[in-house]
Design an enzyme around this catalytic site. Structure first.
Site, short mmCIF file in Angstrom:
data_model
loop_
_atom_site.label_atom_id
_atom_site.label_comp_id
_atom_site.label_asym_id
_atom_site.label_seq_id
_atom_site.Cartn_x
_atom_site.Cartn_y
_atom_site.Cartn_z
CG HIS A 19 -2.14 -0.90 0.99
ND1 HIS A 19 -3.45 -0.48 1.09
CD2 HIS A 19 -2.22 -2.21 0.68
CE1 HIS A 19 -4.26 -1.49 0.86
NE2 HIS A 19 -3.53 -2.55 0.62
CG ASP A 117 -4.65 2.87 1.57
OD1 ASP A 117 -5.77 2.34 1.62
OD2 ASP A 117 -3.64 2.28 1.19
CG HIS A 346 -0.02 -13.06 -3.10
ND1 HIS A 346 0.73 -12.57 -4.15
CD2 HIS A 346 -0.31 -11.98 -2.32
CE1 HIS A 346 0.89 -11.26 -4.01
NE2 HIS A 346 0.27 -10.88 -2.91
CD1 TRP A 349 -4.88 -3.67 -8.27
CD2 TRP A 349 -6.09 -5.42 -8.95
NE1 TRP A 349 -5.54 -3.31 -9.43
CE2 TRP A 349 -6.29 -4.37 -9.87
CE3 TRP A 349 -6.75 -6.63 -9.20
CZ2 TRP A 349 -7.12 -4.46 -10.99
CZ3 TRP A 349 -7.57 -6.74 -10.32
CH2 TRP A 349 -7.74 -5.67 -11.18
CG ASN A 350 -0.02 -3.45 -6.61
OD1 ASN A 350 -0.34 -2.48 -7.27
ND2 ASN A 350 -0.26 -3.52 -5.31
CB SER A 351 1.20 -9.94 -8.11
OG SER A 351 2.14 -9.62 -7.11
CD GLU A 354 3.85 -5.48 -10.36
OE1 GLU A 354 4.44 -6.50 -9.98
OE2 GLU A 354 3.70 -4.47 -9.63
CD GLN A 371 -3.93 -12.49 -1.15
OE1 GLN A 371 -3.85 -13.67 -0.80
NE2 GLN A 371 -3.22 -11.54 -0.56
C1 U2F Z 1 -1.62 -6.79 -0.49
O1 U2F Z 1 -0.78 -7.47 -1.39
P1 U2F Z 1 0.77 -7.56 -1.52
O2 U2F Z 1 1.42 -6.28 -1.23
O3 U2F Z 1 1.29 -8.73 -0.77
O4 U2F Z 1 0.90 -7.98 -3.09
P2 U2F Z 1 0.74 -7.19 -4.44
O5 U2F Z 1 -0.42 -6.28 -4.48
O6 U2F Z 1 0.78 -8.22 -5.49
O7 U2F Z 1 2.04 -6.28 -4.49
C2 U2F Z 1 3.31 -6.79 -4.34
C3 U2F Z 1 4.24 -5.75 -4.98
O8 U2F Z 1 5.58 -6.05 -4.56
C4 U2F Z 1 6.41 -6.13 -5.70
C5 U2F Z 1 5.51 -6.51 -6.84
C6 U2F Z 1 4.21 -5.80 -6.50
O9 U2F Z 1 4.21 -4.49 -7.03
O10 U2F Z 1 6.08 -6.12 -8.07
N1 U2F Z 1 7.47 -7.17 -5.52
C7 U2F Z 1 8.66 -6.95 -6.11
O11 U2F Z 1 8.90 -5.94 -6.79
N2 U2F Z 1 9.65 -7.90 -5.93
C8 U2F Z 1 9.44 -9.03 -5.22
O12 U2F Z 1 10.38 -9.82 -5.13
C9 U2F Z 1 8.17 -9.25 -4.63
C10 U2F Z 1 7.20 -8.30 -4.81
C11 U2F Z 1 -2.78 -7.73 -0.23
F1 U2F Z 1 -2.30 -8.85 0.38
C12 U2F Z 1 -3.47 -8.08 -1.55
O13 U2F Z 1 -4.54 -8.93 -1.30
C13 U2F Z 1 -3.94 -6.79 -2.25
O14 U2F Z 1 -4.44 -7.11 -3.53
C14 U2F Z 1 -2.76 -5.82 -2.38
C15 U2F Z 1 -3.18 -4.49 -2.97
O15 U2F Z 1 -4.16 -3.91 -2.17
O16 U2F Z 1 -2.12 -5.59 -1.13
#
Ligand code: U2F
Length: 448
Positions: A19, A117, A346, A349-351, A354, A371
């Site tokens: 976030h 946020d 997992h 949303w960002n993953s 991407e 998720q």
């Molecule tokens: C919470 O999710 P996370 O922060 O766990 O996961 P993502 O939304 O997928 O974001 C992970 C980010 O970390 C980056 C990756 C993503 O931009 O590119 N990253 C990286 O650059 N290198 C690495 O080795 C590992 C990760 C929550 F758990 C989710 O349910 C939500 O969807 C999300 C957004 O609100 O936040």
């Protein structure tokens, strides 16, 4: 002094997971687009350190401030990840309002716009009291925010008096665009409001319609849901997908991921990452490791949790010839590399975004929050990913790898994700829908 020079946008971060980084990146984009506007970014100190270590901070019109994290002095962590979230929630909104007032005094300029946020719903009240606009950044996708807007209807229809779901297989077809989503996909916070975090999201559900809601998403990702959201919110601004490739500092490839990938065959590698919050439990890690070893799939695994890595240390030692283990990968660039054939994720949303930008189909291992919804969309609506049968078992994992990497289904997923990728790039092109929505956002940031 021009009008724009008096504009001051204050941004409030939710300091956990991805976030704060995503919000800071949005502030950076705004700061670049509005060089005359002053931006102040408020976050807890430990999170500010992480954000700054991963991002480029060259914009002179952004100032970063620490707010109280609420952690009692001398506190010894119990290991429960929720405890720091709860300390932080207890410290809000006083930590933000106090610090903002100090900063306003120092700067001699009152905030003219509040960006927060979306979780930090009290920002809506603060903006209202000050008579300034509230921009709320929802860090996940359109479907998950929509569910929060329908929270009362969902609870009335699916829950019983204890907030327990009666029929887990029931679909949410009474909500526009949600017929593929099942009751079992819902995050616990939607059905139960026990605990500070759930309570915060519940309050958000009741206030968010007052905000200009900003999403890291693009028009057409979920048209029915978007249309419904537009009718319910004051304004919906889809300004994604971002960050786009090459936006992050770690493109320097300190971990050697990109050079390692360049020695692998096209579409052969499984990239594995479970985001920034959680490491899967041991049985799931073991099932995944055994499946990779049995099928001799080349892998690149981003694994930051040292204490859990030990659980499958033998696997890493035996398979070092076909795999690479890193603590942090330049994920956006990794997913755009032609050697990556599948992303085991997992479903954060960002993953998800991407992977769409990289055109890589996914194996879904969702755990909490939005998720499970993202998994359902990938598997049943967009058809760009697959779940793992049998509670993340080894055989389920082997089957999923087989399907995505070597079967025709995998090629179909690649075609489908290619179409979404095209739409995503169109949205961020000149005159694209996300570019236009971002312009509207800058107008709000400059307004006084
Ligand atoms: C919470 O999710 P996370 O922060 O766990 O996961 P993502 O939304 O997928 O974001 C992970 C980010 O970390 C980056 C990756 C993503 O931009 O590119 N990253 C990286 O650059 N290198 C690495 O080795 C590992 C990760 C929550 F758990 C989710 O349910 C939500 O969807 C999300 C957004 O609100 O936040």
């Amino acid at each position: 002094m021009s009008t724009e020079e008096k504009a001051h946008l204050a941004a409030f971060a939710f300091p956990f997971g991805s976030h704060p980084t995503a919000l800071f990146h949005l502030v950076q984009r705004l700061a670049a687009a509005c060089p005359q506007v002053h931006f102040s970014y408020f976050n807890i100190e430990s999170s500010n350190k992480k954000v700054l270590s991963r991002l480029d901070t060259t914009h002179s019109n952004i100032k970063i401030y620490h707010v109280d994290d609420g952690v009692p002095e001398g506190h010894v962590s119990s290991g429960n990840p929720m405890e720091f979230i709860e300390f932080f929630i207890k410290a809000t909104p006083a930590n933000f309002s106090k610090r903002l007032e100090q900063v306003e005094k120092e700067m001699g300029t009152k905030a003219t716009c509040l960006l927060s946020d979306a979780f930090l719903w009290f920002s809506g009240d603060m903006a209202q009291e000050r008579g300034i606009p509230w921009l709320a950044y929802w860090a996940a996708g359109p479907s998950s925010i929509s569910l929060h807007l329908y929270i009362h209807g969902i609870r009335a229809k699916l829950g019983n008096d204890d907030g327990q779901i009666q029929n887990l297989d029931q679909t949410l077809d009474f909500i526009p665009g949600m017929s593929a989503i099942r009751a079992s996909d819902l995050p616990v916070e939607i059905l139960q409001i026990n605990g500070l975090f759930s309570h915060m999201l519940y309050n958000m559900s009741d206030t968010i319609n007052r905000a200009y809601v900003v999403l890291n998403s693009f028009d057409g990702v979920d048209s029915v849901v978007e249309c419904d959201l537009k009718s319910k919110l004051k304004r919906l601004l889809n300004i994604g997908p971002f960050p786009l490739p090459k936006a992050l500092k770690c493109t320097e490839d300190q971990s050697g991921c990109l050079s390692w990938l360049s020695h692998q065959d096209a579409a052969s590698v499984a990239y594995i990452s479970f985001g920034t919050i959680l490491t899967p439990p041991q049985p799931e890690l073991v099932a995944l490791a055994e499946a990779l070893e049995e099928k001799q799939v080349p892998y690149l695994w981003s694994f930051a949790d040292n204490s859990k890595r030990i659980l499958i240390q033998g696997f890493f030692e035996r398979t070092g010839r076909i795999g690479k283990l890193v603590e942090w990968a330049p994920q956006t660039e990794v997913l755009s590399h032609p050697s990556v054939g599948v992303f085991v994720t997992h479903c954060g949303w960002n993953s998800t975004l991407e992977s769409i930008l990289g055109g890589v189909p996914m194996i879904c291992m969702p755990f909490f929050a939005d998720q499970m919804i993202n998994r359902r969309l990938m598997e049943n609506v967009w058809r760009i990913g697959v779940g793992v049968q049998g509670d993340f078992s080894k055989s389920g994992m082997v089957e999923a790898l087989d399907l995505v990497l070597w079967k025709d289904e995998g090629n179909k997923m690649r075609e489908n994700i290619g179409r979404l990728k095209e739409r995503a790039y169109m949205a961020v092109a000149e005159k694209g829908s996300s570019t236009e929505d971002f312009k509207s956002l800058t107008t709000k940031a400059k307004d006084i």
